[in-house]
Write an enzyme that holds these catalytic residues in place. Structure first.
Site, PDB file in Angstrom:
ATOM      1  N   GLY A  13      29.022 -11.485  29.149  1.00 27.57           N
ATOM      2  CA  GLY A  13      28.085 -12.069  30.114  1.00 27.57           C
ATOM      3  C   GLY A  13      28.089 -11.276  31.404  1.00 27.57           C
ATOM      4  O   GLY A  13      29.068 -11.277  32.152  1.00 27.57           O
ATOM      5  N   GLY A  18      29.689 -13.011  35.851  1.00 31.81           N
ATOM      6  CA  GLY A  18      30.385 -11.908  35.163  1.00 31.81           C
ATOM      7  C   GLY A  18      30.348 -10.619  35.970  1.00 31.81           C
ATOM      8  O   GLY A  18      31.391  -9.963  36.142  1.00 31.81           O
ATOM      9  N   ASN A  95      25.905 -18.088  30.076  1.00 33.41           N
ATOM     10  CA  ASN A  95      25.149 -19.209  30.627  1.00 33.41           C
ATOM     11  C   ASN A  95      25.440 -20.510  29.879  1.00 33.41           C
ATOM     12  O   ASN A  95      25.628 -20.503  28.663  1.00 33.41           O
ATOM     13  CB  ASN A  95      23.648 -18.898  30.615  1.00 33.41           C
ATOM     14  N   SER A 135      32.944 -19.484  32.334  1.00 33.38           N
ATOM     15  CA  SER A 135      31.773 -20.356  32.465  1.00 33.38           C
ATOM     16  C   SER A 135      32.223 -21.766  32.824  1.00 33.38           C
ATOM     17  O   SER A 135      33.354 -22.165  32.533  1.00 33.38           O
ATOM     18  CB  SER A 135      31.027 -20.432  31.127  1.00 33.38           C
ATOM     19  N   ALA A 227      30.265 -31.512  41.957  1.00 34.97           N
ATOM     20  CA  ALA A 227      29.711 -32.854  42.200  1.00 34.97           C
ATOM     21  C   ALA A 227      29.995 -33.298  43.646  1.00 34.97           C
ATOM     22  O   ALA A 227      29.122 -33.850  44.316  1.00 34.97           O
ATOM     23  CB  ALA A 227      30.308 -33.841  41.201  1.00 34.97           C
ATOM     24  N   PHE A 228      31.215 -33.012  44.142  1.00 34.53           N
ATOM     25  CA  PHE A 228      31.559 -33.396  45.525  1.00 34.53           C
ATOM     26  C   PHE A 228      30.684 -32.635  46.533  1.00 34.53           C
ATOM     27  O   PHE A 228      30.219 -33.196  47.512  1.00 34.53           O
ATOM     28  CB  PHE A 228      33.037 -33.114  45.807  1.00 34.53           C
ATOM     29  N   CYS A 278      23.458 -24.450  39.177  1.00 31.40           N
ATOM     30  CA  CYS A 278      24.626 -25.225  38.735  1.00 31.40           C
ATOM     31  C   CYS A 278      24.723 -26.681  39.172  1.00 31.40           C
ATOM     32  O   CYS A 278      25.117 -27.520  38.362  1.00 31.40           O
ATOM     33  CB  CYS A 278      25.889 -24.475  39.138  1.00 31.40           C
ATOM     34  N   PHE A 279      24.429 -26.994  40.442  1.00 32.95           N
ATOM     35  CA  PHE A 279      24.704 -28.363  40.901  1.00 32.95           C
ATOM     36  C   PHE A 279      24.062 -29.404  39.980  1.00 32.95           C
ATOM     37  O   PHE A 279      24.720 -30.330  39.512  1.00 32.95           O
ATOM     38  CB  PHE A 279      24.220 -28.565  42.344  1.00 32.95           C
ATOM     39  N   PHE A 340      16.712 -19.964  46.205  1.00 32.26           N
ATOM     40  CA  PHE A 340      17.261 -21.324  46.384  1.00 32.26           C
ATOM     41  C   PHE A 340      18.156 -21.431  47.614  1.00 32.26           C
ATOM     42  O   PHE A 340      18.455 -22.513  48.089  1.00 32.26           O
ATOM     43  CB  PHE A 340      17.976 -21.798  45.113  1.00 32.26           C
TER      44      PHE A 340
END
Ligand code: NAD
Ligand code: UGA
Length: 469
Positions: A13, A18, A95, A135, A227-228, A278-279, A340
Protein backbone atom coordinates in the site's frame (compact mmCIF):
# COMPACT_ATOMS: atom_id res chain seq x y z
CA UNK A 1 9.65 -16.35 17.51
CA UNK A 2 13.42 -16.13 17.69
CA UNK A 3 14.79 -12.62 18.23
CA UNK A 4 15.19 -10.87 14.93
CA UNK A 5 17.20 -8.02 13.46
CA UNK A 6 15.09 -6.45 10.71
CA UNK A 7 17.02 -5.83 7.47
CA UNK A 8 14.25 -5.76 4.86
CA UNK A 9 10.76 -4.32 5.12
CA UNK A 10 7.98 -4.60 2.56
CA UNK A 11 4.98 -2.28 2.84
CA UNK A 12 1.81 -3.22 0.96
CA UNK A 13 0.00 0.00 0.00
CA UNK A 14 1.71 3.16 -1.29
CA UNK A 15 -0.99 5.58 -0.19
CA UNK A 16 -1.26 8.51 2.23
CA UNK A 17 -0.03 6.29 5.06
CA UNK A 18 2.29 3.76 3.38
CA UNK A 19 4.24 6.39 1.42
CA UNK A 20 5.07 8.94 4.16
CA UNK A 21 5.41 6.32 6.95
CA UNK A 22 7.94 4.24 5.03
CA UNK A 23 9.77 7.38 3.85
CA UNK A 24 10.37 8.44 7.46
CA UNK A 25 11.44 4.93 8.55
CA UNK A 26 13.88 4.82 5.59
CA UNK A 27 15.22 8.26 6.48
CA UNK A 28 15.78 7.34 10.13
CA UNK A 29 17.02 3.78 9.54
CA UNK A 30 19.55 3.79 6.67
CA UNK A 31 20.53 0.23 7.64
CA UNK A 32 17.08 -1.09 6.61
CA UNK A 33 15.96 -1.59 3.00
CA UNK A 34 12.34 -0.65 2.46
CA UNK A 35 10.20 -1.66 -0.51
CA UNK A 36 6.79 -0.06 -0.85
CA UNK A 37 4.56 -2.03 -3.21
CA UNK A 38 1.17 -1.34 -4.71
CA UNK A 39 -1.22 -2.77 -7.31
CA UNK A 40 -1.74 0.69 -8.72
CA UNK A 41 0.90 1.17 -11.44
CA UNK A 42 0.19 4.86 -11.92
CA UNK A 43 0.67 5.55 -8.21
CA UNK A 44 4.00 3.71 -8.20
CA UNK A 45 5.12 5.57 -11.34
CA UNK A 46 4.25 8.86 -9.62
CA UNK A 47 6.30 7.90 -6.55
CA UNK A 48 9.22 7.25 -8.92
CA UNK A 49 8.77 10.53 -10.82
CA UNK A 50 11.93 12.64 -10.97
CA UNK A 51 9.82 15.78 -10.89
CA UNK A 52 9.21 15.88 -7.13
CA UNK A 53 6.23 18.20 -7.51
CA UNK A 54 4.44 15.25 -9.18
CA UNK A 55 4.59 12.85 -6.22
CA UNK A 56 1.13 11.31 -5.71
CA UNK A 57 0.71 12.99 -2.34
CA UNK A 58 1.21 16.62 -1.43
CA UNK A 59 2.60 16.66 2.09
CA UNK A 60 4.94 19.36 3.42
CA UNK A 61 8.49 17.99 3.87
CA UNK A 62 7.82 14.71 2.06
CA UNK A 63 9.61 15.60 -1.18
CA UNK A 64 12.94 16.28 0.52
CA UNK A 65 12.86 12.90 2.30
CA UNK A 66 12.02 11.14 -0.97
CA UNK A 67 14.95 12.97 -2.60
CA UNK A 68 17.29 11.75 0.15
CA UNK A 69 16.18 8.11 0.33
CA UNK A 70 14.60 7.01 -2.93
CA UNK A 71 16.62 4.34 -4.72
CA UNK A 72 19.08 4.28 -1.79
CA UNK A 73 17.17 2.35 0.85
CA UNK A 74 13.60 3.25 -0.21
CA UNK A 75 12.07 1.69 -3.34
CA UNK A 76 8.63 1.85 -4.91
CA UNK A 77 7.46 -0.98 -7.17
CA UNK A 78 4.61 -3.21 -8.25
CA UNK A 79 6.71 -6.32 -7.64
CA UNK A 80 4.59 -7.52 -4.73
CA UNK A 81 5.50 -11.20 -4.90
CA UNK A 82 9.27 -10.68 -4.90
CA UNK A 83 9.32 -8.01 -2.20
CA UNK A 84 7.12 -10.03 0.17
CA UNK A 85 9.34 -13.07 -0.32
CA UNK A 86 12.47 -11.09 0.62
CA UNK A 87 11.04 -9.24 3.64
CA UNK A 88 11.59 -9.93 7.36
CA UNK A 89 8.66 -7.67 8.17
CA UNK A 90 5.58 -6.82 6.05
CA UNK A 91 3.38 -3.83 6.81
CA UNK A 92 -0.24 -3.91 5.62
CA UNK A 93 -1.13 -0.30 4.80
CA UNK A 94 -4.01 -0.75 2.39
CA UNK A 95 -7.34 1.06 2.21
CA UNK A 96 -10.15 0.01 4.56
CA UNK A 97 -13.26 1.87 3.35
CA UNK A 98 -16.82 1.41 4.54
CA UNK A 99 -18.61 -1.55 2.92
CA UNK A 100 -21.07 -0.42 0.29
CA UNK A 101 -23.00 -3.66 -0.12
CA UNK A 102 -23.88 -6.85 1.72
CA UNK A 103 -24.02 -7.39 5.48
CA UNK A 104 -23.00 -4.26 7.38
CA UNK A 105 -23.18 -2.05 4.25
CA UNK A 106 -22.82 1.64 5.15
CA UNK A 107 -21.14 0.89 8.49
CA UNK A 108 -18.77 -2.07 8.63
CA UNK A 109 -15.29 -1.92 7.12
CA UNK A 110 -14.69 -3.63 3.80
CA UNK A 111 -11.74 -5.87 4.59
CA UNK A 112 -11.35 -7.04 0.98
CA UNK A 113 -7.96 -5.34 0.51
CA UNK A 114 -6.63 -6.46 3.91
CA UNK A 115 -7.68 -10.00 3.19
CA UNK A 116 -6.03 -10.01 -0.25
CA UNK A 117 -2.83 -8.63 1.31
CA UNK A 118 -2.87 -11.42 3.91
CA UNK A 119 -3.34 -14.00 1.14
CA UNK A 120 -0.40 -12.55 -0.80
CA UNK A 121 1.80 -12.66 2.31
CA UNK A 122 0.67 -16.18 3.11
CA UNK A 123 1.56 -17.30 -0.41
CA UNK A 124 4.90 -15.59 -0.94
CA UNK A 125 6.54 -15.06 2.47
CA UNK A 126 9.55 -17.18 3.37
CA UNK A 127 10.88 -18.15 6.81
CA UNK A 128 9.70 -16.18 9.87
CA UNK A 129 7.77 -13.08 8.90
CA UNK A 130 6.39 -10.36 11.14
CA UNK A 131 3.14 -8.97 9.74
CA UNK A 132 2.24 -5.49 10.94
CA UNK A 133 -1.27 -4.07 10.72
CA UNK A 134 -0.75 -0.40 9.84
CA UNK A 135 -4.22 0.10 8.36
CA UNK A 136 -7.01 1.05 10.77
CA UNK A 137 -8.95 -2.13 11.48
CA UNK A 138 -11.93 -3.37 13.46
CA UNK A 139 -10.99 -4.91 16.78
CA UNK A 140 -10.16 -8.62 16.38
CA UNK A 141 -9.04 -8.37 12.70
CA UNK A 142 -5.65 -9.80 13.69
CA UNK A 143 -7.47 -13.08 14.35
CA UNK A 144 -8.71 -13.19 10.73
CA UNK A 145 -5.28 -12.23 9.40
CA UNK A 146 -3.63 -15.00 11.44
CA UNK A 147 -6.08 -17.59 10.10
CA UNK A 148 -5.41 -16.59 6.50
CA UNK A 149 -1.66 -16.51 7.01
CA UNK A 150 -1.54 -19.95 8.58
CA UNK A 151 -3.77 -21.50 5.91
CA UNK A 152 -0.80 -21.62 3.57
CA UNK A 153 2.04 -22.59 5.92
CA UNK A 154 4.61 -24.31 3.71
CA UNK A 155 7.03 -25.95 6.17
CA UNK A 156 8.03 -25.79 9.84
CA UNK A 157 10.49 -22.92 9.18
CA UNK A 158 7.72 -20.79 7.69
CA UNK A 159 5.84 -18.85 10.38
CA UNK A 160 3.97 -15.60 10.97
CA UNK A 161 3.68 -13.18 13.89
CA UNK A 162 0.98 -10.52 13.74
CA UNK A 163 1.37 -7.10 15.37
CA UNK A 164 -0.97 -4.12 15.47
CA UNK A 165 0.80 -0.77 14.95
CA UNK A 166 -1.90 1.80 14.11
CA UNK A 167 -0.92 5.06 12.51
CA UNK A 168 -1.90 8.38 14.11
CA UNK A 169 -0.54 10.85 11.54
CA UNK A 170 -2.80 13.63 10.28
CA UNK A 171 -2.55 14.74 6.67
CA UNK A 172 -0.87 18.08 6.13
CA UNK A 173 1.36 17.52 9.19
CA UNK A 174 2.24 13.88 8.48
CA UNK A 175 6.02 14.26 8.40
CA UNK A 176 6.17 16.14 11.67
CA UNK A 177 3.73 13.66 13.26
CA UNK A 178 5.90 10.74 12.11
CA UNK A 179 9.18 12.32 13.17
CA UNK A 180 7.86 13.49 16.56
CA UNK A 181 4.94 11.23 17.44
CA UNK A 182 2.97 11.71 20.68
CA UNK A 183 3.19 7.94 20.97
CA UNK A 184 3.84 4.81 18.96
CA UNK A 185 1.47 1.98 19.79
CA UNK A 186 2.43 -1.67 19.34
CA UNK A 187 0.02 -4.48 20.14
CA UNK A 188 0.98 -8.12 19.99
CA UNK A 189 1.40 -11.39 21.81
CA UNK A 190 4.97 -12.33 20.89
CA UNK A 191 7.65 -10.46 22.82
CA UNK A 192 10.41 -10.94 20.24
CA UNK A 193 8.17 -9.71 17.42
CA UNK A 194 7.18 -6.65 19.50
CA UNK A 195 10.84 -5.95 20.27
CA UNK A 196 11.81 -6.22 16.60
CA UNK A 197 9.32 -3.48 15.67
CA UNK A 198 10.16 -1.43 18.74
CA UNK A 199 13.86 -1.48 17.83
CA UNK A 200 13.02 0.20 14.50
CA UNK A 201 11.17 3.08 16.17
CA UNK A 202 13.90 3.42 18.82
CA UNK A 203 16.12 4.83 16.06
CA UNK A 204 14.34 8.15 16.59
CA UNK A 205 11.43 7.83 19.03
CA UNK A 206 12.15 8.06 22.79
CA UNK A 207 11.52 4.79 24.66
CA UNK A 208 8.92 6.41 26.91
CA UNK A 209 6.74 7.20 23.90
CA UNK A 210 6.54 3.62 22.70
CA UNK A 211 3.54 1.92 24.27
CA UNK A 212 3.18 -1.83 24.03
CA UNK A 213 -0.07 -3.64 24.68
CA UNK A 214 -2.21 -6.56 23.57
CA UNK A 215 -3.59 -6.85 20.01
CA UNK A 216 -7.23 -6.06 20.78
CA UNK A 217 -6.49 -2.99 22.91
CA UNK A 218 -4.19 -1.67 20.19
CA UNK A 219 -6.71 -2.16 17.39
CA UNK A 220 -9.52 -0.62 19.43
CA UNK A 221 -7.40 2.35 20.65
CA UNK A 222 -7.02 3.58 17.08
CA UNK A 223 -10.79 3.65 16.46
CA UNK A 224 -11.38 5.31 19.82
CA UNK A 225 -8.69 7.98 19.22
CA UNK A 226 -10.40 9.01 16.00
CA UNK A 227 -13.83 8.88 17.62
CA UNK A 228 -12.67 11.18 20.47
CA UNK A 229 -11.14 13.68 18.02
CA UNK A 230 -14.25 13.74 15.84
CA UNK A 231 -16.45 14.04 18.91
CA UNK A 232 -14.66 17.25 19.92
CA UNK A 233 -15.31 18.71 16.46
CA UNK A 234 -19.00 17.84 16.60
CA UNK A 235 -19.16 19.32 20.11
CA UNK A 236 -17.65 22.65 19.04
CA UNK A 237 -19.73 22.71 15.85
CA UNK A 238 -22.89 22.30 17.91
CA UNK A 239 -21.65 25.21 20.04
CA UNK A 240 -21.13 27.31 16.88
CA UNK A 241 -24.88 27.18 16.25
CA UNK A 242 -25.64 28.21 19.84
CA UNK A 243 -23.23 31.15 19.41
CA UNK A 244 -24.90 32.28 16.18
CA UNK A 245 -28.28 32.16 17.93
CA UNK A 246 -27.21 33.99 21.09
CA UNK A 247 -24.55 36.50 20.06
CA UNK A 248 -21.62 34.68 21.70
CA UNK A 249 -18.46 34.06 19.62
CA UNK A 250 -17.41 30.42 19.17
CA UNK A 251 -13.69 31.28 19.05
CA UNK A 252 -13.88 33.10 22.36
CA UNK A 253 -15.84 30.27 23.92
CA UNK A 254 -13.33 27.69 22.55
CA UNK A 255 -10.44 29.69 24.01
CA UNK A 256 -12.08 30.01 27.43
CA UNK A 257 -13.09 26.36 27.53
CA UNK A 258 -9.85 24.98 26.06
CA UNK A 259 -7.66 26.87 28.52
CA UNK A 260 -8.73 24.36 31.17
CA UNK A 261 -5.87 21.84 31.08
CA UNK A 262 -8.35 19.01 31.59
CA UNK A 263 -10.06 19.93 28.32
CA UNK A 264 -7.12 21.27 26.27
CA UNK A 265 -7.05 23.68 23.34
CA UNK A 266 -6.70 21.31 20.37
CA UNK A 267 -9.49 20.23 18.05
CA UNK A 268 -11.79 23.03 19.09
CA UNK A 269 -11.90 24.86 15.75
CA UNK A 270 -15.42 25.13 14.51
CA UNK A 271 -15.75 24.61 10.75
CA UNK A 272 -17.84 23.17 7.93
CA UNK A 273 -17.80 19.71 9.55
CA UNK A 274 -15.01 17.19 9.60
CA UNK A 275 -13.96 15.48 6.36
CA UNK A 276 -11.14 13.15 5.41
CA UNK A 277 -11.09 9.47 4.64
CA UNK A 278 -11.12 8.25 8.22
CA UNK A 279 -13.24 9.97 10.88
CA UNK A 280 -16.59 9.05 9.35
CA UNK A 281 -15.64 5.53 8.34
CA UNK A 282 -13.98 4.78 11.68
CA UNK A 283 -16.95 6.01 13.73
CA UNK A 284 -19.37 4.11 11.48
CA UNK A 285 -17.26 1.06 12.14
CA UNK A 286 -17.36 1.71 15.88
CA UNK A 287 -21.16 2.02 15.67
CA UNK A 288 -21.27 -1.29 13.81
CA UNK A 289 -19.09 -3.01 16.42
CA UNK A 290 -21.25 -1.64 19.27
CA UNK A 291 -24.41 -2.96 17.59
CA UNK A 292 -22.72 -6.30 16.93
CA UNK A 293 -22.09 -6.65 20.68
CA UNK A 294 -25.64 -5.48 21.51
CA UNK A 295 -24.47 -2.11 22.93
CA UNK A 296 -27.33 -0.06 21.47
CA UNK A 297 -26.95 3.00 23.75
CA UNK A 298 -23.22 3.18 23.09
CA UNK A 299 -23.75 2.93 19.35
CA UNK A 300 -26.41 5.69 19.45
CA UNK A 301 -23.97 7.93 21.33
CA UNK A 302 -21.28 7.70 18.62
CA UNK A 303 -23.81 7.83 15.79
CA UNK A 304 -24.79 11.30 17.03
CA UNK A 305 -21.25 12.58 16.33
CA UNK A 306 -21.83 11.82 12.64
CA UNK A 307 -25.36 13.23 12.64
CA UNK A 308 -24.16 16.58 14.00
CA UNK A 309 -21.45 16.61 11.34
CA UNK A 310 -23.98 16.05 8.54
CA UNK A 311 -26.22 18.73 10.02
CA UNK A 312 -23.35 21.24 10.17
CA UNK A 313 -22.48 20.72 6.49
CA UNK A 314 -26.12 20.94 5.48
CA UNK A 315 -26.87 24.13 7.40
CA UNK A 316 -24.11 26.04 5.57
CA UNK A 317 -25.65 25.68 2.11
CA UNK A 318 -29.13 26.50 3.50
CA UNK A 319 -27.84 29.64 5.15
CA UNK A 320 -26.15 30.84 1.95
CA UNK A 321 -29.39 30.46 -0.02
CA UNK A 322 -31.19 32.44 2.68
CA UNK A 323 -28.64 35.28 2.73
CA UNK A 324 -28.63 35.53 -1.08
CA UNK A 325 -32.37 36.38 -1.13
CA UNK A 326 -33.66 32.80 -1.31
CA UNK A 327 -32.34 31.94 -4.77
CA UNK A 328 -28.98 31.06 -6.28
CA UNK A 329 -30.17 30.62 -9.85
CA UNK A 330 -27.99 32.67 -12.20
CA UNK A 331 -25.66 33.71 -9.37
CA UNK A 332 -21.94 33.06 -9.13
CA UNK A 333 -20.16 31.91 -5.97
CA UNK A 334 -16.38 31.66 -5.63
CA UNK A 335 -15.38 28.55 -3.69
CA UNK A 336 -12.04 28.95 -1.93
CA UNK A 337 -10.68 25.57 -0.94
CA UNK A 338 -11.80 22.09 -1.96
CA UNK A 339 -9.41 19.83 0.03
CA UNK A 340 -10.81 18.43 3.30
CA UNK A 341 -8.24 20.48 5.26
CA UNK A 342 -5.28 22.77 4.54
CA UNK A 343 -1.87 21.53 3.34
CA UNK A 344 -3.16 18.46 1.55
CA UNK A 345 -4.43 17.60 -1.94
CA UNK A 346 -6.77 14.98 -0.46
CA UNK A 347 -10.49 15.56 -1.08
CA UNK A 348 -11.87 12.33 0.37
CA UNK A 349 -15.10 13.14 2.29
CA UNK A 350 -14.26 16.83 2.00
CA UNK A 351 -17.15 18.99 3.30
CA UNK A 352 -16.65 21.00 0.09
CA UNK A 353 -18.07 18.13 -1.98
CA UNK A 354 -21.39 17.98 -0.15
CA UNK A 355 -21.74 21.75 0.19
CA UNK A 356 -20.91 22.38 -3.50
CA UNK A 357 -23.37 19.67 -4.61
CA UNK A 358 -26.11 21.26 -2.50
CA UNK A 359 -25.37 24.68 -4.00
CA UNK A 360 -25.33 23.25 -7.55
CA UNK A 361 -28.80 21.81 -6.90
CA UNK A 362 -29.92 25.41 -6.40
CA UNK A 363 -28.74 26.31 -9.92
CA UNK A 364 -25.66 28.32 -8.95
CA UNK A 365 -22.43 28.83 -10.95
CA UNK A 366 -19.41 27.91 -8.86
CA UNK A 367 -15.85 29.06 -9.59
CA UNK A 368 -13.67 26.69 -7.59
CA UNK A 369 -10.10 27.44 -6.56
CA UNK A 370 -7.83 25.25 -4.42
CA UNK A 371 -4.01 25.61 -4.40
CA UNK A 372 -3.48 21.81 -4.61
CA UNK A 373 -6.60 20.12 -5.95
CA UNK A 374 -6.77 19.71 -9.73
CA UNK A 375 -9.70 20.00 -12.12
CA UNK A 376 -9.93 16.27 -12.79
CA UNK A 377 -10.31 15.51 -9.10
CA UNK A 378 -13.09 18.09 -8.67
CA UNK A 379 -14.89 16.73 -11.74
CA UNK A 380 -14.77 13.25 -10.29
CA UNK A 381 -15.90 14.39 -6.81
CA UNK A 382 -18.81 16.48 -8.09
CA UNK A 383 -19.75 13.94 -10.77
CA UNK A 384 -20.09 16.82 -13.21
CA UNK A 385 -17.67 18.13 -15.82
CA UNK A 386 -16.46 21.71 -15.82
CA UNK A 387 -18.48 24.25 -17.81
CA UNK A 388 -16.57 27.45 -18.64
CA UNK A 389 -19.43 28.97 -20.67
CA UNK A 390 -21.61 30.12 -17.85
CA UNK A 391 -24.91 31.61 -18.91
CA UNK A 392 -26.82 33.74 -16.41
CA UNK A 393 -30.12 32.41 -17.74
CA UNK A 394 -29.14 28.75 -17.31
CA UNK A 395 -31.18 27.07 -14.59
CA UNK A 396 -28.83 24.11 -14.12
CA UNK A 397 -25.98 24.50 -11.66
CA UNK A 398 -22.50 24.50 -13.20
CA UNK A 399 -18.93 24.90 -12.07
CA UNK A 400 -15.61 26.05 -13.50
CA UNK A 401 -12.03 25.65 -12.38
CA UNK A 402 -10.10 28.76 -11.32
CA UNK A 403 -6.38 29.11 -10.87
CA UNK A 404 -6.37 32.03 -8.42
CA UNK A 405 -8.49 33.77 -5.80
CA UNK A 406 -8.99 36.82 -7.98
CA UNK A 407 -10.03 34.73 -11.00
CA UNK A 408 -12.67 32.90 -8.99
CA UNK A 409 -14.06 36.01 -7.31
CA UNK A 410 -14.41 38.11 -10.49
CA UNK A 411 -18.11 39.00 -11.06
CA UNK A 412 -19.19 36.73 -8.22
CA UNK A 413 -22.00 37.47 -5.78
CA UNK A 414 -20.29 35.71 -2.89
CA UNK A 415 -17.11 34.04 -1.71
CA UNK A 416 -17.31 30.85 0.33
CA UNK A 417 -14.17 29.80 2.21
CA UNK A 418 -14.16 26.05 2.87
CA UNK A 419 -10.50 25.11 3.51
CA UNK A 420 -8.04 26.81 5.85
CA UNK A 421 -5.21 27.43 3.34
CA UNK A 422 -2.74 30.12 4.53
CA UNK A 423 -3.29 31.96 1.25
CA UNK A 424 -6.87 32.68 2.34
CA UNK A 425 -5.77 34.11 5.69
CA UNK A 426 -3.82 36.84 3.91
CA UNK A 427 -6.46 37.97 1.40
CA UNK A 428 -6.23 41.71 0.62
CA UNK A 429 -9.90 42.45 0.31
CA UNK A 430 -10.03 45.70 -1.69
CA UNK A 431 -9.20 44.31 -5.16
CA UNK A 432 -11.41 41.29 -4.47
CA UNK A 433 -14.36 43.43 -3.36
CA UNK A 434 -13.88 45.71 -6.40
CA UNK A 435 -14.08 42.71 -8.76
CA UNK A 436 -17.37 41.38 -7.30
CA UNK A 437 -21.05 42.14 -7.94
CA UNK A 438 -22.85 44.14 -5.26
CA UNK A 439 -24.09 43.41 -2.66
CA UNK A 440 -21.04 41.18 -2.20
CA UNK A 441 -20.87 38.50 0.50
CA UNK A 442 -18.10 36.53 2.13
CA UNK A 443 -18.98 33.33 4.02
CA UNK A 444 -16.05 32.17 6.12
CA UNK A 445 -16.60 28.65 7.46
CA UNK A 446 -13.07 28.41 8.87
CA UNK A 447 -12.84 31.69 10.81
CA UNK A 448 -9.57 32.58 9.09
CA UNK A 449 -9.98 35.77 7.11
CA UNK A 450 -9.65 39.35 8.21
CA UNK A 451 -13.34 40.09 8.19
CA UNK A 452 -12.97 43.61 9.62
CA UNK A 453 -11.02 44.54 6.50
CA UNK A 454 -13.58 42.79 4.26
CA UNK A 455 -16.30 44.83 5.99
CA UNK A 456 -14.37 48.09 5.48
CA UNK A 457 -14.21 47.18 1.78
CA UNK A 458 -18.00 47.14 1.70
CA UNK A 459 -18.61 43.40 1.88
CA UNK A 460 -21.36 41.68 3.83
CA UNK A 461 -19.86 39.08 6.10
CA UNK A 462 -20.87 35.82 7.71
CA UNK A 463 -18.55 33.74 9.82
CA UNK A 464 -19.24 30.44 11.50
CA UNK A 465 -20.10 30.73 15.18
CA UNK A 466 -20.89 34.43 15.45
CA UNK A 467 -23.94 36.56 14.75
CA UNK A 468 -23.11 39.78 12.88
CA UNK A 469 -26.66 41.09 12.74
P1 NAD B 1 -4.88 4.94 0.29
O1 NAD B 1 -6.13 4.57 -0.43
O2 NAD B 1 -4.24 6.26 0.04
O3 NAD B 1 -3.75 3.83 -0.03
C1 NAD B 1 -3.97 2.46 0.01
C2 NAD B 1 -3.19 1.80 -1.14
O4 NAD B 1 -3.23 0.39 -0.98
C3 NAD B 1 -3.77 2.09 -2.53
O5 NAD B 1 -2.78 2.75 -3.33
C4 NAD B 1 -4.14 0.69 -3.08
O6 NAD B 1 -3.90 0.56 -4.48
C5 NAD B 1 -3.22 -0.20 -2.28
N1 NAD B 1 -3.66 -1.61 -2.21
C6 NAD B 1 -4.86 -2.08 -1.83
N2 NAD B 1 -4.86 -3.42 -1.82
C7 NAD B 1 -3.62 -3.82 -2.22
C8 NAD B 1 -2.99 -5.09 -2.39
N3 NAD B 1 -3.64 -6.22 -2.12
N4 NAD B 1 -1.71 -5.11 -2.80
C9 NAD B 1 -1.03 -3.97 -3.06
N5 NAD B 1 -1.57 -2.74 -2.89
C10 NAD B 1 -2.85 -2.65 -2.46
O7 NAD B 1 -5.19 4.74 1.83
P2 NAD B 1 -4.50 5.53 3.07
O8 NAD B 1 -5.10 6.87 3.24
O9 NAD B 1 -3.03 5.40 2.95
O10 NAD B 1 -5.03 4.65 4.29
C11 NAD B 1 -4.54 3.34 4.51
C12 NAD B 1 -5.00 2.87 5.89
O11 NAD B 1 -4.42 3.72 6.89
C13 NAD B 1 -6.50 2.93 6.12
O12 NAD B 1 -6.86 1.84 6.94
C14 NAD B 1 -6.70 4.21 6.89
O13 NAD B 1 -7.84 4.17 7.73
C15 NAD B 1 -5.45 4.28 7.73
N6 NAD B 1 -5.01 5.64 8.13
C16 NAD B 1 -5.07 6.65 7.21
C17 NAD B 1 -4.59 7.92 7.58
C18 NAD B 1 -4.63 9.08 6.62
O14 NAD B 1 -4.33 10.18 7.04
N7 NAD B 1 -4.95 8.90 5.36
C19 NAD B 1 -4.04 8.11 8.86
C20 NAD B 1 -4.00 7.04 9.75
C21 NAD B 1 -4.48 5.80 9.36
C1 UGA C 1 -7.20 12.35 11.53
C2 UGA C 1 -6.52 12.27 12.91
O1 UGA C 1 -6.21 13.60 13.35
C3 UGA C 1 -5.25 11.44 12.86
O2 UGA C 1 -4.69 11.30 14.17
C4 UGA C 1 -5.57 10.05 12.30
O3 UGA C 1 -4.39 9.30 12.16
C5 UGA C 1 -6.22 10.21 10.94
O4 UGA C 1 -7.42 11.02 11.07
C6 UGA C 1 -6.68 8.91 10.35
O5 UGA C 1 -6.85 7.94 11.04
O6 UGA C 1 -6.90 8.97 9.14
P1 UGA C 1 -6.81 13.75 9.31
O7 UGA C 1 -8.18 13.27 8.97
O8 UGA C 1 -5.73 13.58 8.32
O9 UGA C 1 -6.30 13.02 10.66
O10 UGA C 1 -6.86 15.30 9.68
P2 UGA C 1 -7.42 16.12 10.94
O11 UGA C 1 -6.49 17.21 11.23
O12 UGA C 1 -7.79 15.25 12.07
O13 UGA C 1 -8.74 16.77 10.34
C7 UGA C 1 -9.89 15.98 10.07
C8 UGA C 1 -11.05 16.91 9.75
O14 UGA C 1 -11.47 17.63 10.90
C9 UGA C 1 -10.71 17.99 8.70
O15 UGA C 1 -11.80 18.16 7.84
C10 UGA C 1 -10.47 19.23 9.54
O16 UGA C 1 -10.70 20.42 8.86
C11 UGA C 1 -11.49 19.01 10.66
N1 UGA C 1 -11.14 19.73 11.90
C12 UGA C 1 -10.02 19.41 12.58
C13 UGA C 1 -12.01 20.70 12.38
O17 UGA C 1 -13.07 20.98 11.77
N2 UGA C 1 -11.69 21.33 13.56
C14 UGA C 1 -10.57 21.04 14.26
O18 UGA C 1 -10.36 21.68 15.33
C15 UGA C 1 -9.71 20.06 13.76
Amino acid sequence: MTSKNIKKICCIGAGYVGGPTMAVIADRCPQIEINVVDLNEKRIADWNNNDFSKLPIFEPGLDSIIKRCRNKNLFFSTDIEKQISLADMVFISVNTPTKNKGIGAGQAVDLKWVESSARQISKYAKGETIVVEKSTLPVKTAETIKKILLSNKKDSGNNFYVLSNPEFLAEGTAINNLENPDRVLIGGDDENAINALKSIYLNWVPKTKILTTDLWSSELSKLISNAFLAQRISSINSVSAICEATGADVNKVALAVGTDKRIGKYFLNSGPGFGGSCFKKDILNLVYICNFYGLKEVSAYWQKVIEINNWQQNRISKLIVEKLFGTLSGKKIAILGFAFKGNTNDTRESPAIKICKELLEEGVNLAIYDPQVNKKQIESDLGQIENKNISISASEGSWSFSSSIIESSKNSDAILILTEWDEFRDIRWQPIADSMKKPAWVFDTRCITNLDEAKRCGMNIWRIGINYE
